[in-house]
Design a protein around this motif. Structure first.
Motif, PDB file in Angstrom:
ATOM      1  N   ARG A   1       7.172   3.065 -12.365  1.00 56.65           N
ATOM      2  CA  ARG A   1       7.187   4.488 -11.977  1.00 56.65           C
ATOM      3  C   ARG A   1       6.988   4.637 -10.461  1.00 56.65           C
ATOM      4  N   ASP A   2       6.001   3.887  -9.903  1.00 51.96           N
ATOM      5  CA  ASP A   2       5.766   3.908  -8.453  1.00 51.96           C
ATOM      6  C   ASP A   2       7.033   3.501  -7.709  1.00 51.96           C
TER       7      ASP A   2
ATOM      8  N   ASP B   1       2.314   1.732  -3.491  1.00 48.73           N
ATOM      9  CA  ASP B   1       1.300   1.955  -4.525  1.00 48.73           C
ATOM     10  C   ASP B   1       0.953   3.445  -4.561  1.00 48.73           C
ATOM     11  N   VAL B   2       1.784   4.214  -5.231  1.00 50.20           N
ATOM     12  CA  VAL B   2       1.687   5.676  -5.247  1.00 50.20           C
ATOM     13  C   VAL B   2       0.323   6.156  -5.736  1.00 50.20           C
ATOM     14  N   ASN B   3      -0.215   5.512  -6.768  1.00 51.74           N
ATOM     15  CA  ASN B   3      -1.491   5.944  -7.347  1.00 51.74           C
ATOM     16  C   ASN B   3      -2.705   5.308  -6.695  1.00 51.74           C
ATOM     17  N   CYS B   4      -2.487   4.451  -5.706  1.00 49.76           N
ATOM     18  CA  CYS B   4      -3.578   3.750  -5.013  1.00 49.76           C
ATOM     19  C   CYS B   4      -4.498   3.025  -5.992  1.00 49.76           C
ATOM     20  N   ASN B   5      -3.889   2.363  -6.968  1.00 49.60           N
ATOM     21  CA  ASN B   5      -4.683   1.658  -7.978  1.00 49.60           C
ATOM     22  C   ASN B   5      -4.535   0.142  -7.889  1.00 49.60           C
TER      23      ASN B   5
ATOM     24  N   LYS C   1       0.821  -1.211   0.000  1.00 55.80           N
ATOM     25  CA  LYS C   1       0.000   0.000   0.000  1.00 55.80           C
ATOM     26  C   LYS C   1       0.857   1.265   0.000  1.00 55.80           C
TER      27      LYS C   1
ATOM     28  N   SER D   1       3.674   0.089 -10.179  1.00 52.89           N
ATOM     29  CA  SER D   1       4.300   0.204 -11.501  1.00 52.89           C
ATOM     30  C   SER D   1       5.783   0.496 -11.312  1.00 52.89           C
TER      31      SER D   1
ATOM     32  N   ILE E   1       9.622   6.333  -7.881  1.00 54.06           N
ATOM     33  CA  ILE E   1       9.245   7.467  -7.018  1.00 54.06           C
ATOM     34  C   ILE E   1       9.575   7.149  -5.567  1.00 54.06           C
ATOM     35  N   THR E   2       9.182   5.957  -5.128  1.00 53.88           N
ATOM     36  CA  THR E   2       9.417   5.594  -3.728  1.00 53.88           C
ATOM     37  C   THR E   2      10.894   5.395  -3.434  1.00 53.88           C
TER      38      THR E   2
END
Length: 172
Positions: free
Chosen positions: A65-66, A55-59, A52, A63, A69-70
């Motif tokens: 990309r997620d 899961d940057v986009n909460c989808n 959770k 990904s 970013i993290t």
């Protein structure tokens, strides 16, 4: 650190084994891979919380990309950004504060991850004491919840926490 290395390895293993053909990792696959890193414990609950938080986009999917970013936040972000991410991990319901129940869930998940058996009287007592000690330390105004401000202030004053956050600086 525990979450970071396991997520990075899980994502790489997932892509290497072609388990994630659409380029994302879903929670079930994530839990399965994550459990391989902790074979002596039950990784499902902790893996859920880490998933959770990644899961940057909460989808419902991590990904690439997620992941970037993290990892960027945890490896190259400021201490404040790292603490915000950690707060997000502990704020299970996303309401902007950490309750004693949320802290308990995370501590129990970590104990299970490390192989602690549930409902062992002595282990349960030690876990409750640990939760009480940490909650008292972080809930500065003693109102029963830990806000982001209290979390940041308490963590920044703690030498063990700040030095452990600085360990991320030499991971890569």
């Amino acid at each position: 650190m525990l979450a970071l290395r396991s997520v990075r390895s899980a994502f790489l293993q997932c892509h290497k084994n072609k388990e994630c053909p659409e380029g994302v990792v879903h929670e079930d696959s994530f839990k399965e891979i994550y459990s391989k890193f902790f074979p002596h414990g039950n990784a499902n609950l902790y893996a859920h919380y880490v998933f959770k938080a990644f899961d940057v986009n909460c989808n419902g999917a991590i990904s690439f990309r997620d992941l970037l970013i993290t990892l960027s936040t945890l490896l190259r972000g400021s201490v404040y950004e790292r603490l915000r991410w950690t707060f997000k991990l502990y704020d299970i319901n996303g309401d902007g504060c950490i309750s004693r129940g949320e802290l308990s869930e995370i501590v129990i998940a970590i104990h299970e991850l490390m192989g602690r058996r549930a409902h062992q009287v002595e282990d349960d007592r030690k876990a409750r004491e640990q939760i009480d000690r940490v909650f008292r330390k972080l809930d500065l105004n003693q109102d029963g919840v830990i806000t982001i401000e209290e979390f940041m202030e308490s963590c920044l004053k703690d030498e063990v926490i700040t030095s452990s956050l600085q360990m991320f600086d030499c991971v890569l």
